[in-house]
Scaffold this active site. Structure first.
Site, PDB file in Angstrom:
ATOM      1  N   ARG A  62       7.766   2.890  -6.477  1.00  0.00           N
ATOM      2  CA  ARG A  62       6.454   3.447  -6.140  1.00  0.00           C
ATOM      3  C   ARG A  62       5.433   2.333  -6.336  1.00  0.00           C
ATOM      4  O   ARG A  62       5.496   1.574  -7.313  1.00  0.00           O
ATOM      5  CB  ARG A  62       6.100   4.643  -7.054  1.00  0.00           C
ATOM      6  CG  ARG A  62       6.836   5.930  -6.704  1.00  0.00           C
ATOM      7  CD  ARG A  62       6.387   6.521  -5.359  1.00  0.00           C
ATOM      8  NE  ARG A  62       7.064   7.762  -5.023  1.00  0.00           N
ATOM      9  CZ  ARG A  62       8.165   7.870  -4.281  1.00  0.00           C
ATOM     10  NH1 ARG A  62       8.732   6.771  -3.793  1.00  0.00           N
ATOM     11  NH2 ARG A  62       8.686   9.045  -3.997  1.00  0.00           N
TER      12      ARG A  62
ATOM     13  N   GLU B 165      -0.742   2.444  -0.352  1.00  0.00           N
ATOM     14  CA  GLU B 165       0.000   2.640   0.900  1.00  0.00           C
ATOM     15  C   GLU B 165      -0.442   3.882   1.673  1.00  0.00           C
ATOM     16  O   GLU B 165      -0.302   3.935   2.893  1.00  0.00           O
ATOM     17  CB  GLU B 165       1.514   2.661   0.653  1.00  0.00           C
ATOM     18  CG  GLU B 165       2.049   3.884  -0.074  1.00  0.00           C
ATOM     19  CD  GLU B 165       3.571   3.819  -0.249  1.00  0.00           C
ATOM     20  OE1 GLU B 165       4.057   2.890  -0.906  1.00  0.00           O
ATOM     21  OE2 GLU B 165       4.253   4.710   0.286  1.00  0.00           O
TER      22      GLU B 165
ATOM     23  N   ASP C 260       8.373  -2.739  -0.920  1.00  0.00           N
ATOM     24  CA  ASP C 260       8.583  -1.689   0.083  1.00  0.00           C
ATOM     25  C   ASP C 260       7.585  -0.558  -0.142  1.00  0.00           C
ATOM     26  O   ASP C 260       7.508   0.377   0.649  1.00  0.00           O
ATOM     27  CB  ASP C 260      10.021  -1.142  -0.026  1.00  0.00           C
ATOM     28  CG  ASP C 260      10.306  -0.114   1.052  1.00  0.00           C
ATOM     29  OD1 ASP C 260      10.126  -0.443   2.243  1.00  0.00           O
ATOM     30  OD2 ASP C 260      10.668   1.036   0.716  1.00  0.00           O
TER      31      ASP C 260
ATOM     32  N   HIS D 283       7.572   1.127   3.348  1.00  0.00           N
ATOM     33  CA  HIS D 283       8.332   2.250   2.784  1.00  0.00           C
ATOM     34  C   HIS D 283       9.524   2.616   3.689  1.00  0.00           C
ATOM     35  O   HIS D 283       9.702   3.765   4.090  1.00  0.00           O
ATOM     36  CB  HIS D 283       7.424   3.474   2.572  1.00  0.00           C
ATOM     37  CG  HIS D 283       7.868   4.301   1.402  1.00  0.00           C
ATOM     38  ND1 HIS D 283       7.018   4.676   0.388  1.00  0.00           N
ATOM     39  CD2 HIS D 283       9.080   4.822   1.057  1.00  0.00           C
ATOM     40  CE1 HIS D 283       7.681   5.398  -0.504  1.00  0.00           C
ATOM     41  NE2 HIS D 283       8.937   5.488  -0.117  1.00  0.00           N
TER      42      HIS D 283
END
Ligand code: NAD
Length: 380
Positions: free
Chosen positions: A266, A295, A290, A333
């Site tokens: 996260r 985000e 990622d 992600h």
């Protein structure tokens, strides 16, 4: 953790008397099938990549590309359930808005539930179900792909190819064999990373976890020791108040010079500004993300057709700096994004919906909140 309460089927409560009588004669399986096909589910953040999986598993749901937020919660009016993904916003006030529109269930098509106010959901009588694991090795493999891409400068090589530059300077990597990886969080995904790197690359594996696992293939050490000894650090923790900001100025200062840092967990585990400072100082040699602290505003969206003014309103200075650094690799992600994981997510999400609608007992790791029982059953 689980409840012994079996709730009334969602649909039976509102079915006509004749239909309810008929339903009672059917086996529980058939009742469940009917209930789940009648109850209404609104899917937020639906993407084309889910066409072959989620849409097949929940053919009668309403699909929207809109992200759940206070502005969009009204779309759920008239639906019994909403189905959301990692970047949907189910904070307290959004949960209130859903409850006021009759929503009784939040179906997460992911494992993490840090984007949902679970206590508010319980207070408002909304259950929350998730997919606790979906092909965890897909995420482990992505973390390994990121460290390999960074270590061997694959993105820089690709960039050079585009402009016809076939030189080698600046592309020297290191062999992974004999190096040390520190796996922070040795759950399903972290253990997968450890096994790939130990068995496939002959790396030394260190681990740090609040709850140590018997089948971890490396040696457990303290977080400080892991940071001091690891050439690669890979994060595999849930986001909790305890883990938030775990990688910060202080912990980066404890890392070995030239560490490759990977975060597929996260975004808020890592203070991105501190990581940029770490890249400048050389403490961090390369950074693979990622997930990213901001985000929600960036990932899954296309800014390329915006004019400069529009883009500046939403653009993110930290991401702009990260995007300009050759030793940084950001994927939006996508660690979970394999056919295998999408199949699992769709299958388990549809099964969660069916169970809830049928009034079956909610138990197991998929239950985050069973609103029909006391607070003690909330998964932590
Ligand atoms: P898991 O529950 O199997 O493992 C998490 C591990 O973290 C557990 O071993 C737990 O003991 C440990 N842990 C929890 N709090 C801790 C703390 N404060 N200090 C030390 N250890 C702690 O979860 P998993 O399936 O391995 O997933 C890990 C994380 O990966 C998830 O929480 C999720 O945030 C993330 N994830 C990302 C993607 C993606 O596409 N990028 C996909 C799935 C999951």
């Amino acid at each position: 953790m689980s409840s012994s309460v079996v709730r009334a089927p969602l649909i039976a409560a509102r079915a006509s008397p004749a239909r309810a009588r008929g339903a009672r004669r059917l086996s529980s399986v058939i009742v469940a099938a009917r209930a789940s096909s009648d109850a209404r589910c609104f899917v937020f953040s639906a993407h084309r990549y889910e066409d072959e999986t989620l849409r097949r598993a929940l053919p009668n749901a309403t699909y929207s590309s809109a992200r759940l937020s206070l502005d969009t919660a009204s779309l759920a009016q008239g639906h019994d359930a909403v189905c959301v993904f990692v970047d949907d916003d189910a904070r307290g006030e959004v949960v209130d808005a859903l409850a006021e529109r009759g929503v009784k269930l939040i179906l997460l098509r992911c494992a993490g539930f840090d984007n949902v106010d679970c206590e508010r959901a319980r207070e408002r009588g909304i259950s929350v179900l998730r997919v606790p694991a979906y092909d965890p090795l897909s995420i482990s493999e992505h973390a390994v792909a990121m460290m390999m891409s960074l270590n061997r400068h694959l993105c820089a090589s690709r960039d050079r190819l585009r402009v016809g530059n076939f030189t080698l300077d600046g592309l020297v990597g290191s062999s992974m064999r004999g190096k040390t990886v520190g796996v922070v969080g040795t759950g399903k995904i972290g253990r997968g990373v450890a096994e790939i790197l130990k068995n496939g690359f002959q790396m030394r594996v260190l681990g740090y976890d609040k709850f140590e696992k018997d089948d971890f293939c490396g040696d457990y050490v303290s977080l400080d020791e892991l940071l001091a000894r690891s050439d690669v650090v890979s994060l595999h923790l849930p986001l909790t108040p305890e883990t938030r900001g775990m990688i910060c100025v202080e912990t980066i200062a404890k890392m070995k010079e030239g560490t490759i840092l990977i975060n597929t967990s996260r975004g808020l585990l890592v203070d991105a500004r501190a990581a940029i400072d770490g890249l400048y100082s050389g403490r961090i040699a390369a950074l693979g993300l990622d997930v990213y602290e901001n985000e929600n505003r960036l990932f899954f969206k296309d800014f390329s057709s915006m004019n400069t003014n529009e883009r500046m309103l939403v653009w993110d200075e930290t991401m702009a700096i990260l995007g300009s650094m050759p030793q940084v690799l950001v994927t939006p992600h996508t660690a979970f994004l394999t056919h295998e994981a999408l199949d699992e997510i769709a299958k388990h999400t549809a099964e969660n919906f069916r169970q809830f609608c049928a009034g079956e007992r909610l138990e197991g790791a998929n239950v985050v909140v069973d609103a029909s029982v006391s607070a003690a059953s909330t998964t932590t």
